[in-house]
Design an enzyme around this catalytic site. Sequence first.
Site, mmCIF file in Angstrom:
data_model
loop_
_atom_site.group_PDB
_atom_site.id
_atom_site.type_symbol
_atom_site.label_atom_id
_atom_site.label_comp_id
_atom_site.label_asym_id
_atom_site.label_seq_id
_atom_site.Cartn_x
_atom_site.Cartn_y
_atom_site.Cartn_z
ATOM 1 N N LYS A 76 -10.023 -3.556 12.414
ATOM 2 C CA LYS A 76 -8.830 -3.188 13.183
ATOM 3 C C LYS A 76 -8.724 -4.000 14.472
ATOM 4 O O LYS A 76 -7.640 -4.439 14.847
ATOM 5 C CB LYS A 76 -8.834 -1.685 13.470
ATOM 6 C CG LYS A 76 -8.526 -0.829 12.260
ATOM 7 C CD LYS A 76 -7.204 -1.223 11.625
ATOM 8 C CE LYS A 76 -6.850 -0.421 10.403
ATOM 9 N NZ LYS A 76 -5.596 -0.889 9.765
ATOM 10 N N GLY A 93 0.814 -1.217 0.000
ATOM 11 C CA GLY A 93 0.000 0.000 0.000
ATOM 12 C C GLY A 93 0.841 1.257 0.000
ATOM 13 O O GLY A 93 0.475 2.265 0.616
ATOM 14 N N TYR A 120 -14.672 -0.853 9.404
ATOM 15 C CA TYR A 120 -13.251 -0.532 9.510
ATOM 16 C C TYR A 120 -12.747 -0.800 10.922
ATOM 17 O O TYR A 120 -11.711 -1.448 11.118
ATOM 18 C CB TYR A 120 -13.029 0.932 9.141
ATOM 19 C CG TYR A 120 -11.599 1.402 9.256
ATOM 20 C CD1 TYR A 120 -10.620 0.955 8.379
ATOM 21 C CD2 TYR A 120 -11.239 2.338 10.233
ATOM 22 C CE1 TYR A 120 -9.314 1.399 8.476
ATOM 23 C CE2 TYR A 120 -9.944 2.796 10.331
ATOM 24 C CZ TYR A 120 -8.973 2.328 9.448
ATOM 25 O OH TYR A 120 -7.675 2.776 9.559
ATOM 26 N N GLN A 160 -1.563 7.463 1.839
ATOM 27 C CA GLN A 160 -1.138 8.661 2.556
ATOM 28 C C GLN A 160 0.120 8.421 3.384
ATOM 29 O O GLN A 160 1.042 9.238 3.376
ATOM 30 C CB GLN A 160 -2.263 9.160 3.475
ATOM 31 C CG GLN A 160 -1.945 10.483 4.155
ATOM 32 C CD GLN A 160 -2.914 10.847 5.263
ATOM 33 O OE1 GLN A 160 -3.579 9.980 5.815
ATOM 34 N NE2 GLN A 160 -3.004 12.119 5.582
ATOM 35 N N ASP A 185 -0.386 -7.401 -5.263
ATOM 36 C CA ASP A 185 -1.726 -7.452 -4.692
ATOM 37 C C ASP A 185 -1.666 -8.309 -3.439
ATOM 38 O O ASP A 185 -1.309 -9.490 -3.498
ATOM 39 C CB ASP A 185 -2.699 -8.053 -5.708
ATOM 40 C CG ASP A 185 -4.156 -7.987 -5.262
ATOM 41 O OD1 ASP A 185 -4.402 -7.750 -4.066
ATOM 42 O OD2 ASP A 185 -5.032 -8.188 -6.113
#
Length: 317
Positions: A142, A8, A138, A12, A49
């Site tokens: 986590k 990834g 989400y 960000q 991937d």
Amino acid sequence: MKKILITGAAGQIGTELTTYLQSIYGDDQVIASGRHEELHFNAIYEKLDVLNAGQLVEVIRRHRVDSVIHLAAILSAKGESDPEALWQINMNGLYNVLEAAKATSVSVFTPSSIAAFGPETPLDRTPQVTIQRPRTIYGISKVAGELLCDYYYHHFDVDTRGVRFPGLISHEALPGGGTTDYAVHIFYKAIETGGFICDLEPKTFLDMMYMPDALRAIVELMEASPTKLAHRNAYNITAMSFSPEILAKEIQKHLPNFKMAYDINPVKQAIADAWPNSLDDGCARTDWGWKPEYDLPAMTTHMLKVLGAKLRPASTP
């Protein structure tokens, strides 16, 4: 860490982490990866991937990787619109990374989040160990990820480590669908237009961190002695807690004409209301010496300075 694979890497965190790790370990020691063709990395890059388990193992072995920084994920607000896709990436991707780590004896860093908490969690100075009943897909991913990493550490001796990141603020890359995104976009709009429409209510407190501190936290945790890590995969870390109206006032110290308006996003607001106002990061400070360098005034000053130079065209003589 000696040879590091980042999954990834176009996100960000990964965008800045790639360069940061290169500055510490050397350009040839960092492999950036993602699902798309490489476009902008000045680094070794692999199209990868995380849902392809065999490819993960092949890349780790070919590059003789010893540490994986696993960042590939779908974020909170975006995940609510497509829970199935989030579960595929966030959980099955993590499972594949952990299986690859078991097969190749690499260490793994996986970020958790303040999203791992829920409305029953104490909101102020949320303890390291407390009730975790999130209500977003989400957040559920986590919590499950923290537990899965613990499982691979205890049952297979995989060296897994992680932190619960607060909202992250960066001047390099825009966020990708998180609940705390406003705290990045506000700086761009303050410089570009002098105003911003916030999608959270004025008094919504959330923990935040400037990206340089987040990058340093990853490295410091991964380099810490394993004998010191009592909470191996879920360390609370924080740097500052503020609300939209407090951030707006801080920006107005530099840009007095800046104006804030509000158009509340009910999905994001419900998510934010279930998250802590502030975290207790005492365990991270004690176990591996965590300490942030940026508070709200320092972060705001630096963000406006850097973005101002980037967004405002240079004046001609």
